[in-house]
Scaffold this active site. Structure first.
Site, PDB file in Angstrom:
ATOM      1  N   GLU A  14      15.189   9.946 -32.531  1.00 33.11           N
ATOM      2  CA  GLU A  14      13.978   9.733 -33.329  1.00 33.11           C
ATOM      3  C   GLU A  14      14.187   8.667 -34.405  1.00 33.11           C
ATOM      4  O   GLU A  14      13.878   8.881 -35.570  1.00 33.11           O
ATOM      5  CB  GLU A  14      13.545  11.037 -33.999  1.00 33.11           C
ATOM      6  CG  GLU A  14      13.286  12.159 -33.025  1.00 33.11           C
ATOM      7  CD  GLU A  14      12.646  13.377 -33.662  1.00 33.11           C
ATOM      8  OE1 GLU A  14      11.840  14.012 -33.012  1.00 33.11           O
ATOM      9  OE2 GLU A  14      12.970  13.678 -34.819  1.00 33.11           O
ATOM     10  N   GLU A  18      11.793  15.286 -25.364  1.00 30.92           N
ATOM     11  CA  GLU A  18      11.708  16.644 -25.915  1.00 30.92           C
ATOM     12  C   GLU A  18      10.246  17.037 -25.916  1.00 30.92           C
ATOM     13  O   GLU A  18       9.400  16.279 -26.392  1.00 30.92           O
ATOM     14  CB  GLU A  18      12.155  16.699 -27.382  1.00 30.92           C
ATOM     15  CG  GLU A  18      13.612  16.538 -27.616  1.00 30.92           C
ATOM     16  CD  GLU A  18      13.929  16.500 -29.126  1.00 30.92           C
ATOM     17  OE1 GLU A  18      13.195  17.096 -29.919  1.00 30.92           O
ATOM     18  OE2 GLU A  18      14.909  15.839 -29.473  1.00 30.92           O
TER      19      GLU A  18
END
Ligand code: GAL
Length: 917
Positions: free
Chosen positions: A140, A243
């Protein structure tokens, strides 16, 4: 398709149990697992990396291979993951460099870890016959303070990402690198000119984290346009969701809505919040929200978490609690009773059995299309190179609780038809979503359409085919096969309408608990109630090397009707060998295998007496005989006790402690005290912290003001010599607190000792570039009335050895500063012969302090039984009702978790899970 579940080995520190979790994931129809490695746990001591014992990645890889699971490796160095500091070791937090940027000092710090771990991963790549198929650098990495989206990434960010990628490439990683972009802005996508990534992936948590309101779906983050975005951002790579929300989690009072963490509800559930997180992301969410992702044509799909595990030994971040159950498909103690496990099994197996999905083109969902009413959206996935089309049905309003009837007008190989053809309606009940397929290949036989969903289709012996269909209770369903296959007959059950309509035989039925079996030519079709379908296990059969147990499209499948779990199936000659778990006496039926003449069923090594069902299937019964278990009655065991806070005795010898004499810090938060009192700057990063402040009284003292820091939910207690001054029991939002303690009449010229015990809750996670994870813990400021700050000289301690921690088996974070921990009394067989007998539950402590209680018991679980066990703390276990306390539970030296009674009143009880070694 890579259908994967997230599972972190470090959250189940029992290598012998990894295979169990892998098998449970594989039997769900998944073929992959994604895992992080936590730098902090592997290199707690700078330069010393531990990859042995419970930290062994090799053993994790072996277990994955044995189960036939492909792996996505995510070594960070920053991972987030609700671990303290997002995986950055404490010693890295105290260096003079921004974390996650290209500052050489930070990059150097990552070198040894990245090369060591990347080398271990390198050896396990699929190119060497291992399970690793993808590697994800960083996590991220999509923002930086004061850099707008348009300007991100800067040269600095780019250099950093290149560096991490290069660390992997230099170690010989040749499998594709995948990015996890939580902003879904296309950062680092191949072709974007940024870095060496091969596959672009996004992540998303649309159901958010409010487990206190599990029936409320906050739809503001639900995606509508991912297939379009994907075409814009990374058209040449498979659409990947690195995810996707598989559960949810809470923290120490991290929710501000009035309904969050409804106390009474929680108490009725033994105070366990995890079940409510499982309810938020339940089987309905899996139906609606995951299927929405298939509507975007996802090809790499990872469910975070699929097995969560435990934040044992202080590994978690400040915002979480001990359990990392996550409300995931597999519970913290490895059970699979949550219905979403079964729902995911239906979906993953369907996709596995449907290669046409992989080449189909997803189109945008349109409300009211294909003849459905406006409240329903239809998302088509159109066959490219195959005739098969998929039509995904959901409520236009994702969270609708209505029941909506519909019929569908679809093009098929026998022309445009409206289904159901034999009258009645299809229905979408509540939060549901359906896959309807047309011209679906059953392996040489064309299924013109089915409205009931497909669990699997498989090749039987010779040209035989089996198709397993399922539908929700009371629903009407239909399928059709071409008339040239012949007239379908009902081989089992009744109440099925079979009508020849134009070119096709149409079969219609209403779903009931009893199954119906239809035969047409060499095809056998099972019509099941969805909940009945949960007991069917499509199991891949082992193939020749190098595929072995790994998933491959050409593999044969055996369909077994079993019970709780089938782990593996092997067929040799006339014998089918099943490995599985039962939790009740269970009928086994061999529904389909590609092997002729089977006549023997072996279950967990035992030959069962077999018979043939009316359909001619081999069946047998696995008897369930409940074993005698001796579960210890913890309340009535003999407990031994020792005081674990001798430090408040003024004569306590702290000469070996660290003197807080540093005058400066690299921390962005500057000092307010004459000397540095940040625990991290002295190498203490975990568990509790103890400070002792020495001063000589002038007799004028009236108060002490203290500003203490310890992470959200932290608490502390303060003593002046042996006198308890007070404590801070904690609050969800406070990372620091200022308190004033009054006292008087200290004796002139007498030495005094202040003792401050801090229950540190771990560091925060961070957005890149903020250095939020460096927020220091310890004492920020103090004021002793009528004294200069420098009149107090401070010493401190944390875990034994600090960064040079002593327990190489359990790792760098397992213990804190408490006396009993520093002495190692939490290990088996403490020297308790002379300790007094004292019961923590019945007797408890009578005054503020720290008690260490120990007892021993044996479990003697009979061999072959997997008995899930939990330690449950509830309010009745509070011997000293009315008092607040915090406790840590150690089992054989492992800190299983922390419990805080104060919090139970606020929001949460705690379940601590036992993993047997
Ligand atoms: C993601 C992150 C994971 C984990 C998850 C929430 O955004 O990549 O590491 O923190 O959120 O459980």
């Amino acid at each position: 398709m890579l259908f994967s579940g997230e599972f972190h080995p470090f959250r189940l520190p029992v290598p012998g149990l990894w295979l169990d979790v892998f098998q449970k994931i594989k039997s769900m129809g998944f073929n992959g697992v994604s895992f992080y490695t936590d730098w902090n746990l592997l290199e707690g001591n700078p330069g010393h990396i531990f990859t042995e014992g419970i930290w062994s990645l090799e053993r994790f890889f072996e277990a994955a291979s044995e189960a036939g699971i492909y792996l996505i490796a995510r070594p960070g160095p920053y991972i987030n993951a609700e671990v303290t500091a997002g995986g950055i070791p404490g010693w890295v937090l105290r260096i003079n460099a921004t974390i996650r940027c290209d500052d050489p000092e930070y990059l150097n710090a990552t070198t040894k870890y990245m090369s060591t771990v990347a080398n271990v991963i390198e050896r396990a790549q699929i190119t060497h016959g291992g399970p690793v198929v993808l590697v994800q650098p960083e996590n991220e990495y999509a923002t930086w303070p004061d850099v707008s989206e348009a300007d991100f990434p800067t040269t600095m960010n780019r250099e950093y990402m290149y560096h991490v990628e290069k660390q992997l490439l230099d170690a010989g990683i040749t499998v594709p690198l995948i990015v996890n972009d939580n902003k879904a802005l296309g950062y680092w996508a191949p072709g974007s000119g940024l870095g060496a990534m091969d596959i672009y992936g996004i992540d998303a948590y649309p159901l958010r984290y409010d487990c206190g309101n599990p029936t409320f779906w906050p739809t503001y983050r639900f995606p509508y346009n991912w297939q379009v975005l994907h075409e814009e951002q990374s058209p040449k790579t498979p659409f990947a969701i690195a995810e996707f929300q598989g559960g949810s989690g809470g923290g120490w009072y991290n929710c501000n809505l009035p309904l969050c963490f409804d106390r009474d509800l929680l108490r009725n559930r033994e105070g366990v919040v995890e079940e409510k997180c499982a309810e938020l992301v339940n089987e309905e969410a899996v139906r609606v929200v995951y299927k929405n992702n298939y509507g975007f044509g996802v090809k790499i799909f990872n469910i975070y978490m699929t097995y969560g595990g435990t934040n044992w030994g202080n590994l978690g971040y400040q915002g979480g609690y001990t359990s990392y159950d996550y409300g995931a498909a597999i519970t913290e103690n490895r059970e699979i009773f949550r219905e979403k496990y079964s729902e995911q099994k239906l979906e993953a197996n369907f996709l596995k059995a449907s290669p046409a999905y992989l080449t189909a083109t997803p189109e945008p969902g349109i409300n009211g299309s294909y003849g459905v009413p406006e409240p329903i959206a239809v998302t088509p996935l159109r066959g490219n190179s195959t005739q098969t089309n998929f039509y995904l049905i959901r409520h236009a309003n994702f969270s609708s609780l209505s029941s909506t009837e519909y019929t569908l007008e679809l093009p098929t190989s026998i022309g445009n038809i409206t289904i159901p053809q034999l009258g009645g309606n299809l229905v979408l009940n509540r939060r549901d979503s359906k896959f309807h397929v047309t011209d679906y290949d059953l392996g040489g036989v064309n299924l013109i359409y089915t409205t009931a969903e497909i669990l699997t289709r498989a090749r039987g012996t010779g040209s035989a085919r089996v198709l397993i269909l399922h539908g929700g209770s009371g629903e009407t369903h239909e399928f059709a096969l071409h008339r040239r296959l012949g007239n379908p007959t009902v081989a089992e059950g009744s109440d099925v309408t079979i009508t020849l309509k134009d070119e096709a035989y149409v079969v219609q039925w209403h779903v009931k608990p009893q199954r119906r079996v239809i035969r047409v030519s060499n095809v056998e079709i099972y019509l099941l109630w969805r909940n009945e379908a949960y007991a069917y296990w499509p199991m891949e059969l082992e193939a020749a090397a190098p595929i072995g147990n790994y998933t491959s499209p050409s593999k044969d499948v055996a369909v077994i009707k079993g019970g709780y779990l089938i782990r593996s199936v092997q067929i040799t000659h006339n014998e089918i060998r099943l490995v599985g778990d039962v939790n009740t006496t269970t009928e086994i039926e061999v529904v389909s295998t590609p092997t002729k003449n089977l006549n023997k069923i072996v279950f967990n090594g035992e030959s069962l007496q077999t018979s043939r069902s009316k359909l001619g299937k081999l069946t047998a019964t696995v008897a369930y005989k409940y074993p005698a278990l001796k579960i210890p009655d913890l309340v009535n065991l003999e407990w031994k006790f020792i005081n674990s806070l001798p430090e408040i005795d003024p004569s306590y010898d702290d000469s070996a402690w660290t003197s807080c004499t540093k005058q400066s810090t690299n921390n962005p938060r500057q000092l307010n005290t004459p000397t540095n009192m940040y625990s991290m700057d002295y190498g203490f990063h975990t568990g509790s912290l103890l400070y002792r402040g020495h001063f000589v009284a002038n007799g004028l003292e009236t108060s002490l003001s203290l500003n203490v820091s310890g992470g959200t939910g932290f608490g502390h207690s303060v003593w002046l010599n042996r006198t308890f001054l007070g404590s801070w029991t904690g609050a969800g939002s406070n990372t620091t607190t200022v308190q004033e303690f009054a006292f008087a009449n200290l004796t002139l010229d007498q030495p005094y000792v202040l003792t401050v015990l801090i229950d540190d809750m771990g560091q925060d996670e961070e957005a890149p570039g903020t250095d939020a994870i460096k927020f220091p813990h310890g004492i920020f400021n103090y004021e002793l009335s009528h004294h200069l700050k420098s009149d107090i000289s401070w010493k401190m301690t944390g875990n034994l050895g600090g960064e040079q921690y002593a327990d190489l088996v359990r790792g760098p974070r397992n213990e804190g500063a408490m006396y009993a921990e520093r002495q190692g009394y939490h290990y088996p067989e403490p020297p308790d012969a002379s300790w007094k007998s004292f019961n923590p539950i019945k007797d408890g402590l009578s005054e503020a302090g720290v008690g260490f209680f120990t007892t021993s018991f044996s479990l003697d679980i009979p061999l072959g039984w997997d008995v899930p066990m939990s330690f449950v703390f509830n309010q009745s276990s509070a011997g000293t009702t009315g008092l607040n306390y915090r406790c840590q539970l150690f089992v054989n030296g492992y800190q299983f978790g922390k419990y805080s009674k104060w919090f139970i009143y606020r929001f949460i009880g705690h379940r601590l899970i036992c993993c047997s070694q």
